[in-house]
Design a protein around this motif. Structure first.
Motif, PDB file in Angstrom:
ATOM      1  N   LEU A  71       0.831  -1.209   0.000  1.00 23.67           N
ATOM      2  CA  LEU A  71       0.000   0.000   0.000  1.00 23.67           C
ATOM      3  C   LEU A  71       0.863   1.257   0.000  1.00 23.67           C
ATOM      4  O   LEU A  71       0.598   2.205  -0.747  1.00 23.67           O
ATOM      5  CB  LEU A  71      -0.931   0.007   1.213  1.00 23.67           C
ATOM      6  N   HIS A  72       1.913   1.284   0.817  1.00 21.08           N
ATOM      7  CA  HIS A  72       2.778   2.465   0.896  1.00 21.08           C
ATOM      8  C   HIS A  72       3.581   2.645  -0.380  1.00 21.08           C
ATOM      9  O   HIS A  72       3.716   3.762  -0.880  1.00 21.08           O
ATOM     10  CB  HIS A  72       3.704   2.360   2.098  1.00 21.08           C
ATOM     11  N   TYR A  73       4.117   1.552  -0.911  1.00 26.65           N
ATOM     12  CA  TYR A  73       4.903   1.648  -2.134  1.00 26.65           C
ATOM     13  C   TYR A  73       4.062   2.189  -3.289  1.00 26.65           C
ATOM     14  O   TYR A  73       4.542   2.987  -4.094  1.00 26.65           O
ATOM     15  CB  TYR A  73       5.495   0.285  -2.517  1.00 26.65           C
ATOM     16  N   MET A  74       2.817   1.762  -3.352  1.00 22.79           N
ATOM     17  CA  MET A  74       1.928   2.190  -4.436  1.00 22.79           C
ATOM     18  C   MET A  74       1.285   3.554  -4.156  1.00 22.79           C
ATOM     19  O   MET A  74       0.571   4.076  -4.993  1.00 22.79           O
ATOM     20  CB  MET A  74       0.826   1.143  -4.642  1.00 22.79           C
ATOM     21  N   ASN A  75       1.543   4.124  -2.975  1.00 23.47           N
ATOM     22  CA  ASN A  75       0.912   5.398  -2.572  1.00 23.47           C
ATOM     23  C   ASN A  75      -0.606   5.309  -2.678  1.00 23.47           C
ATOM     24  O   ASN A  75      -1.273   6.199  -3.217  1.00 23.47           O
ATOM     25  CB  ASN A  75       1.433   6.568  -3.400  1.00 23.47           C
ATOM     26  N   VAL A  76      -1.144   4.230  -2.149  1.00 19.84           N
ATOM     27  CA  VAL A  76      -2.574   3.958  -2.230  1.00 19.84           C
ATOM     28  C   VAL A  76      -3.357   4.844  -1.274  1.00 19.84           C
ATOM     29  O   VAL A  76      -2.944   5.074  -0.142  1.00 19.84           O
ATOM     30  CB  VAL A  76      -2.845   2.467  -1.903  1.00 19.84           C
ATOM     31  N   ILE A  77      -4.476   5.327  -1.754  1.00 25.36           N
ATOM     32  CA  ILE A  77      -5.461   5.984  -0.909  1.00 25.36           C
ATOM     33  C   ILE A  77      -6.598   4.980  -0.775  1.00 25.36           C
ATOM     34  O   ILE A  77      -7.151   4.523  -1.770  1.00 25.36           O
ATOM     35  CB  ILE A  77      -5.972   7.293  -1.549  1.00 25.36           C
ATOM     36  N   HIS A  78      -6.917   4.607   0.462  1.00 26.15           N
ATOM     37  CA  HIS A  78      -7.934   3.573   0.652  1.00 26.15           C
ATOM     38  C   HIS A  78      -9.171   4.160   1.313  1.00 26.15           C
ATOM     39  O   HIS A  78      -9.113   5.145   2.040  1.00 26.15           O
ATOM     40  CB  HIS A  78      -7.393   2.406   1.482  1.00 26.15           C
ATOM     41  N   SER A  79     -10.289   3.547   1.015  1.00 25.23           N
ATOM     42  CA  SER A  79     -11.554   3.942   1.624  1.00 25.23           C
ATOM     43  C   SER A  79     -12.299   2.689   2.043  1.00 25.23           C
ATOM     44  O   SER A  79     -12.769   1.935   1.191  1.00 25.23           O
ATOM     45  CB  SER A  79     -12.407   4.749   0.638  1.00 25.23           C
ATOM     46  N   THR A  80     -12.392   2.453   3.350  1.00 27.00           N
ATOM     47  CA  THR A  80     -13.160   1.307   3.817  1.00 27.00           C
ATOM     48  C   THR A  80     -14.648   1.548   3.592  1.00 27.00           C
ATOM     49  O   THR A  80     -15.403   0.611   3.349  1.00 27.00           O
ATOM     50  CB  THR A  80     -12.897   1.025   5.306  1.00 27.00           C
ATOM     51  N   TYR A  81     -15.062   2.808   3.644  1.00 22.10           N
ATOM     52  CA  TYR A  81     -16.470   3.134   3.421  1.00 22.10           C
ATOM     53  C   TYR A  81     -16.893   2.742   2.010  1.00 22.10           C
ATOM     54  O   TYR A  81     -17.958   2.162   1.803  1.00 22.10           O
ATOM     55  CB  TYR A  81     -16.711   4.622   3.658  1.00 22.10           C
ATOM     56  N   HIS A  82     -16.053   3.066   1.020  1.00 25.45           N
ATOM     57  CA  HIS A  82     -16.367   2.757  -0.375  1.00 25.45           C
ATOM     58  C   HIS A  82     -15.819   1.400  -0.809  1.00 25.45           C
ATOM     59  O   HIS A  82     -16.018   0.990  -1.944  1.00 25.45           O
ATOM     60  CB  HIS A  82     -15.813   3.844  -1.294  1.00 25.45           C
ATOM     61  N   GLN A  83     -15.108   0.710   0.076  1.00 25.66           N
ATOM     62  CA  GLN A  83     -14.479  -0.571  -0.213  1.00 25.66           C
ATOM     63  C   GLN A  83     -13.683  -0.523  -1.512  1.00 25.66           C
ATOM     64  O   GLN A  83     -13.902  -1.285  -2.451  1.00 25.66           O
ATOM     65  CB  GLN A  83     -15.517  -1.691  -0.247  1.00 25.66           C
ATOM     66  N   MET A  84     -12.731   0.402  -1.530  1.00 32.56           N
ATOM     67  CA  MET A  84     -11.906   0.570  -2.711  1.00 32.56           C
ATOM     68  C   MET A  84     -10.562   1.169  -2.339  1.00 32.56           C
ATOM     69  O   MET A  84     -10.408   1.707  -1.252  1.00 32.56           O
ATOM     70  CB  MET A  84     -12.602   1.456  -3.748  1.00 32.56           C
ATOM     71  N   ILE A  94      -5.999   4.853 -11.009  1.00 27.56           N
ATOM     72  CA  ILE A  94      -6.581   3.515 -11.048  1.00 27.56           C
ATOM     73  C   ILE A  94      -7.375   3.321  -9.768  1.00 27.56           C
ATOM     74  O   ILE A  94      -6.877   3.587  -8.669  1.00 27.56           O
ATOM     75  CB  ILE A  94      -5.503   2.432 -11.180  1.00 27.56           C
ATOM     76  N   ASP A  95      -8.612   2.879  -9.905  1.00 28.97           N
ATOM     77  CA  ASP A  95      -9.488   2.593  -8.773  1.00 28.97           C
ATOM     78  C   ASP A  95      -9.802   1.109  -8.763  1.00 28.97           C
ATOM     79  O   ASP A  95     -10.234   0.556  -9.771  1.00 28.97           O
ATOM     80  CB  ASP A  95     -10.803   3.374  -8.877  1.00 28.97           C
ATOM     81  N   LEU A  96      -9.587   0.469  -7.632  1.00 29.20           N
ATOM     82  CA  LEU A  96      -9.904  -0.943  -7.466  1.00 29.20           C
ATOM     83  C   LEU A  96     -11.008  -1.065  -6.431  1.00 29.20           C
ATOM     84  O   LEU A  96     -10.853  -0.593  -5.307  1.00 29.20           O
ATOM     85  CB  LEU A  96      -8.678  -1.726  -6.987  1.00 29.20           C
ATOM     86  N   TYR A  97     -12.112  -1.683  -6.807  1.00 29.49           N
ATOM     87  CA  TYR A  97     -13.266  -1.813  -5.927  1.00 29.49           C
ATOM     88  C   TYR A  97     -13.401  -3.233  -5.409  1.00 29.49           C
ATOM     89  O   TYR A  97     -13.177  -4.196  -6.144  1.00 29.49           O
ATOM     90  CB  TYR A  97     -14.555  -1.429  -6.673  1.00 29.49           C
ATOM     91  N   GLY A  98     -13.792  -3.354  -4.150  1.00 31.02           N
ATOM     92  CA  GLY A  98     -14.087  -4.653  -3.570  1.00 31.02           C
ATOM     93  C   GLY A  98     -15.424  -5.155  -4.079  1.00 31.02           C
ATOM     94  O   GLY A  98     -16.268  -4.376  -4.530  1.00 31.02           O
TER      95      GLY A  98
END
Length: 131
Positions: A71-84, A94-98
């Protein structure tokens, strides 16, 4: 973390795992012992990274858990609310959705496969006793 059954389905060997016997703590606080570590190539969009995973035998609702290092290497912004998760590449965002339905279906398949595996040796040993 990755399930041993996932590694087997990917046709990788569990024989050459490194660092076996590490104690891992699950989300529920329960401890489990890893079978070892494996490095797998993970491709997300145009980016491919080699990621080290701990292999466990336990059944999990997740096939693979990508940890903080990825997650840190990719500089990911995560949202548990949106599950993505979302991250930027040279080509854009790039957006990845659960997918809860797909996750439940995978978990159910894994449970059924584990149940049939646990029943199989009993049937074979019972058959051997009959002979």
């Amino acid at each position: 973390m990755v399930q041993a059954s996932v590694i087997s389905h990917m046709r990788h060997s569990l024989i050459d795992l490194e660092n076996p016997g590490q104690i891992l703590s699950g989300f529920n606080g329960a401890a489990t012992t890893s079978l070892g570590d494996i490095v797998l190539s993970v491709q997300v969009g145009p980016i491919t990274l080699n990621v080290q995973f701990s292999v466990v035998q336990d059944l999990s609702p997740f096939n693979i858990i990508l940890g903080r290092t990825w997650l840190h290497y990719m500089n990911v912004i995560h949202s548990t609310y949106h599950q993505m998760v979302s991250f930027l590449t040279e080509d854009g965002q790039i957006d990845l959705y659960g997918n809860q339905l797909a996750a439940r279906q995978c978990y159910q398949i894994a449970r059924e496969a584990r149940t049939s595996q646990e029943d199989k040796p009993l049937l074979e040993s019972t058959h051997a006793l009959d002979q």
